[in-house]
Design a protein around this motif. Structure first.
Motif, PDB file in Angstrom:
ATOM      1  N   PRO A  95       0.824  -1.214   0.000  1.00 38.74           N
ATOM      2  CA  PRO A  95       0.000   0.000   0.000  1.00 38.74           C
ATOM      3  C   PRO A  95       0.850   1.253   0.000  1.00 38.74           C
ATOM      4  N   PRO A  96       0.346   2.328  -0.588  1.00 36.21           N
ATOM      5  CA  PRO A  96       1.075   3.600  -0.531  1.00 36.21           C
ATOM      6  C   PRO A  96       1.080   4.132   0.889  1.00 36.21           C
ATOM      7  N   ALA A  97       2.094   4.920   1.210  1.00 40.71           N
ATOM      8  CA  ALA A  97       2.158   5.530   2.537  1.00 40.71           C
ATOM      9  C   ALA A  97       1.315   6.793   2.605  1.00 40.71           C
ATOM     10  N   ALA A  98       1.151   7.457   1.473  1.00 40.09           N
ATOM     11  CA  ALA A  98       0.374   8.699   1.423  1.00 40.09           C
ATOM     12  C   ALA A  98      -0.073   8.947  -0.008  1.00 40.09           C
ATOM     13  N   LEU A  99      -1.114   9.748  -0.146  1.00 41.56           N
ATOM     14  CA  LEU A  99      -1.656  10.077  -1.458  1.00 41.56           C
ATOM     15  C   LEU A  99      -1.878  11.583  -1.551  1.00 41.56           C
ATOM     16  N   ILE A 170      -3.273   8.728 -11.106  1.00 41.74           N
ATOM     17  CA  ILE A 170      -2.332   9.076 -12.169  1.00 41.74           C
ATOM     18  C   ILE A 170      -0.901   8.693 -11.797  1.00 41.74           C
ATOM     19  N   GLY A 171      -0.054   8.619 -12.825  1.00 42.14           N
ATOM     20  CA  GLY A 171       1.335   8.218 -12.644  1.00 42.14           C
ATOM     21  C   GLY A 171       2.308   9.371 -12.720  1.00 42.14           C
ATOM     22  N   THR A 172       1.816  10.590 -12.498  1.00 42.73           N
ATOM     23  CA  THR A 172       2.661  11.789 -12.427  1.00 42.73           C
ATOM     24  C   THR A 172       2.350  12.496 -11.117  1.00 42.73           C
ATOM     25  N   GLY A 173       2.991  13.635 -10.911  1.00 43.03           N
ATOM     26  CA  GLY A 173       2.602  14.456  -9.778  1.00 43.03           C
ATOM     27  C   GLY A 173       1.171  14.927  -9.951  1.00 43.03           C
ATOM     28  N   VAL A 177      -0.770  16.734 -15.961  1.00 38.89           N
ATOM     29  CA  VAL A 177      -1.770  15.923 -16.664  1.00 38.89           C
ATOM     30  C   VAL A 177      -1.086  15.198 -17.808  1.00 38.89           C
ATOM     31  N   TYR A 178      -1.223  13.875 -17.811  1.00 29.83           N
ATOM     32  CA  TYR A 178      -0.685  13.069 -18.915  1.00 29.83           C
ATOM     33  C   TYR A 178      -1.736  12.038 -19.311  1.00 29.83           C
ATOM     34  N   PRO A 179      -2.103  12.003 -20.604  1.00 25.04           N
ATOM     35  CA  PRO A 179      -1.636  12.860 -21.698  1.00 25.04           C
ATOM     36  C   PRO A 179      -2.219  14.275 -21.606  1.00 25.04           C
ATOM     37  N   TYR A 199       2.764  10.398  -5.998  1.00 30.13           N
ATOM     38  CA  TYR A 199       3.982  11.132  -6.322  1.00 30.13           C
ATOM     39  C   TYR A 199       3.797  12.617  -6.032  1.00 30.13           C
ATOM     40  N   PRO A 200       4.824  13.281  -5.512  1.00 36.19           N
ATOM     41  CA  PRO A 200       4.698  14.697  -5.158  1.00 36.19           C
ATOM     42  C   PRO A 200       4.590  15.591  -6.382  1.00 36.19           C
ATOM     43  N   PRO A 201       4.133  16.822  -6.185  1.00 39.29           N
ATOM     44  CA  PRO A 201       4.004  17.760  -7.306  1.00 39.29           C
ATOM     45  C   PRO A 201       5.299  17.880  -8.092  1.00 39.29           C
ATOM     46  N   GLY A 202       5.132  18.027  -9.406  1.00 42.63           N
ATOM     47  CA  GLY A 202       6.276  18.177 -10.290  1.00 42.63           C
ATOM     48  C   GLY A 202       6.856  16.885 -10.810  1.00 42.63           C
ATOM     49  N   THR A 203       6.398  15.727 -10.293  1.00 41.47           N
ATOM     50  CA  THR A 203       6.932  14.447 -10.753  1.00 41.47           C
ATOM     51  C   THR A 203       6.523  14.208 -12.198  1.00 41.47           C
ATOM     52  N   PRO A 204       7.484  14.026 -13.112  1.00 41.01           N
ATOM     53  CA  PRO A 204       7.139  13.858 -14.535  1.00 41.01           C
ATOM     54  C   PRO A 204       6.602  12.462 -14.822  1.00 41.01           C
ATOM     55  N   SER A 205       6.122  12.269 -16.035  1.00 38.82           N
ATOM     56  CA  SER A 205       5.602  10.955 -16.453  1.00 38.82           C
ATOM     57  C   SER A 205       6.775  10.067 -16.860  1.00 38.82           C
ATOM     58  N   LEU A 206       7.071   9.084 -16.037  1.00 35.15           N
ATOM     59  CA  LEU A 206       8.105   8.096 -16.327  1.00 35.15           C
ATOM     60  C   LEU A 206       7.462   6.734 -16.486  1.00 35.15           C
ATOM     61  N   PRO A 207       7.943   5.913 -17.430  1.00 34.62           N
ATOM     62  CA  PRO A 207       7.300   4.614 -17.705  1.00 34.62           C
ATOM     63  C   PRO A 207       7.131   3.744 -16.462  1.00 34.62           C
ATOM     64  N   ALA A 208       8.076   3.774 -15.539  1.00 31.67           N
ATOM     65  CA  ALA A 208       8.014   2.893 -14.377  1.00 31.67           C
ATOM     66  C   ALA A 208       6.874   3.245 -13.433  1.00 31.67           C
ATOM     67  N   TYR A 209       6.399   4.490 -13.467  1.00 35.91           N
ATOM     68  CA  TYR A 209       5.383   4.912 -12.514  1.00 35.91           C
ATOM     69  C   TYR A 209       3.981   4.395 -12.845  1.00 35.91           C
TER      70      TYR A 209
END
Length: 379
Positions: A95-99, A170-173, A177-179, A199-209
Motif C-alpha cells: 500500500p502507498p504511505a500517502a496520497l 495518475i502516474g505523475t505528480g 496531466v498526462y496525456p 507522487y509529489p508535485p512536479g513528478t514527470p511521467s516516467l514509464p516505471a510509474y
C-alpha cells in the motif's frame, strides 16, 4: 497535522529509495513522521547514498513547492495514519504511505469499480466503456481509472456525463496531466471527483510509474473491469494486481479476429468473470460494497474497523516486547543466514519474515546481504 509534521511527511516521501513500505514500517517503529526523520538523521547508514544526502540537505525549494500546492482548499496529503485513509488500500501487499489528492478526498472511501482498457481501443469498445461507466456509476459504484487515452478517458467522461463523480489515479505528480489532451477532462474530474497520485508535485511521467499506479487503481476498487486489452497491455497488470489483492476481475469478450480482445480472452481463460451487462457487475459486487459500507460506518461511529489494525501506530515500536520478533532474533546468529532457513527455524511465513527483517534493519539490529541472506549486527 501541524506544518512541521506535514513538512516531515513531505521530506520522507521525497527521500530517494525509502519507498512506501519502509516508510510505513519506519512510522510504526518511530511513532510518526517526525520521529522517523530524527532517527534517520541520527542513523544515516540506514539509507542509500542519495537518501543520506537528501536527509542531510533536502531541496528546500521542492519542499516549499509541495507545501504551496497543499495550501489550496481542494488539495491535501492523505496519509496512512489519517482516519479517512481508504481501508481498501490497507489490505493490499504494497500500500502507498500517502496520497496527494486534488478534489474530494472523501470519495476514496466509496465503493469503486476500476475500468481499464486499451489506449487504442476501437470505437465500439469505447462506446461500451462509456455506457458501462454511466450505468455502474448510476448503480452506486464510483468509477476509478487512470486518465489514460482510450478506455480510461472515456470511462471517466461516461461517469461525469451521467452526473456522477469519478476518480483518476495518475502516474505523475498531482499538478501534471498526462496525456496533455486530457487537461479539460482532468479539470472536470477535480471539480466533480478526485485526482489521486502517490507522487509529489512536479513528478514527470516516467514509464516505471504507471504500472505502480495500477496497483492503487485495483486496490481502491472492489473489482476491475477490463474492456479491450492486448496480451501485453498495461490493463492486464491492473487485472493481475486485482487478482492478487483478492478483488473481482471482469472481462468483456470480443471478436477472435480483434488483437485487442486477446487480453480479455486470456483473463477469462484464467478465471476472470465474463460479463456482457453492467447489472452482472452490480450484482457480483453488491455484497462487497455492503461490507465496505459497514466497515466505514463502524469507523465513523467510533468502532474498531478491521483495517485499522494494519495502520501505523502512534506509539513507538519495540521489537523486544514482541514474542515473534524475539523468536526471530533467537533464530539468527552473527553469521549470514538464508531467509529460507529462518522460515524453517521460526515457523513464520516468508512474507511475515521479510516485513519483520525490514523493521529490524531500520532498527539497526539486522543487516541484509546479497543472496537473500541476513545477519545480526554486532554492537
Amino acid at each position: 497535522m501541524t506544518s512541521s509534521d506535514l513538512r516531515d511527511w513531505l521530506l520522507l516521501i521525497r527521500t530517494p529509495a525509502l519507498g512506501a513500505r519502509r516508510l510505513r514500517e519506519g512510522l510504526v517503529m518511530r511513532g510518526g513522521a517526525t520521529g522517523l526523520v530524527a532517527w534517520l538523521r541520527n542513523h544515516p547508514e540506514a539509507l542509500s547514498g542519495a537518501g543520506r544526502a537528501w536527509i542531510e540537505s533536502p531541496d528546500e525549494d521542492a519542499l516549499a513547492r509541495d507545501l504551496d500546492w497543499l495550501k489550496a482548499d481542494d488539495q491535501r496529503l492523505l496519509c496512512c495514519t489519517d482516519e479517512d485513509f481508504p481501508p481498501q488500500l490497507e489490505a493490499i501487499p504494497d500500500p502507498p504511505a500517502a496520497l496527494f489528492v486534488k478534489g474530494d478526498a472523501s470519495l476514496l472511501l466509496r465503493p469503486q469499480i476500476g475500468i481499464v482498457g486499451a489506449r487504442q481501443a476501437q470505437a465500439p469498445a469505447l462506446e461500451v466503456a462509456r455506457r458501462f461507466a454511466a450505468e455502474l456509476a448510476a448503480g452506486g459504484l464510483l468509477v476509478t481509472s487512470g486518465l489514460a487515452d482510450g478506455v480510461d478517458g472515456v470511462a471517466h467522461a461516461g461517469a461525469l456525463d451521467a452526473g456522477e463523480p469519478t476518480i483518476a489515479v495518475i502516474g505523475t505528480g498531482p499538478d501534471l496531466v498526462y496525456p496533455s489532451k486530457h487537461r479539460a477532462l482532468a479539470r472536470r474530474i477535480a471539480e466533480h471527483g478526485a485526482i489521486v497520485s502517490e507522487y509529489p508535485p512536479g513528478t514527470p511521467s516516467l514509464p516505471a510509474y504507471f504500472p505502480l499506479r495500477n496497483r492503487i487503481i485495483a486496490g481502491l476498487s472492489l473489482g476491475v473491469l477490463v474492456i479491450e486489452a492486448g496480451l501485453k497491455s498495461g490493463s492486464l497488470i491492473t487485472a493481475r494486481h486485482a487478482g492478487e489483492q483478492g478483488r473481482e476481475v471482469f472481462a468483456l469478450p470480443g471478436s477472435i479476429h480483434n488483437p485487442l480482445a486477446e487480453g480479455c480472452h486470456a483473463l477469462i481463460a484464467d478465471g476472470a468473470r465474463l460479463v456482457q451487462r453492467s447489472d452482472e457487475i452490480l450484482a457480483a459486487l453488491g455484497p462487497a460494497a455492503m461490507e465496505l459500507g459497514a466497515e466505514l460506518r463502524a469507523r465513523l461511529e467510533g468502532g474498531a474497523a478491521p483495517a485499522a489494525a494494519n495502520r501505523p501506530s502512534k506509539a513507538p515500536f519495540d521489537w523486544r516486547e514482541d514474542e515473534e520478533y524475539r523468536r526471530l532474533i533467537d533464530a539468527m546468529s552473527y553469521d549470514p543466514v538464508l531467509l529460507d532457513a529462518l522460515v524453517g527455524r521460526t515457523g513464520l511465513s516468508p512474507g511475515a519474515l521479510s516485513s519483520m527483517l525490514l523493521m529490524l534493519e531500520l532498527e539497526g539490529e539486522v543487516a541484509p546481504l546479497p543472496g537473500n541472506r541476513y545477519q545480526r549486527v554486532v554492537r
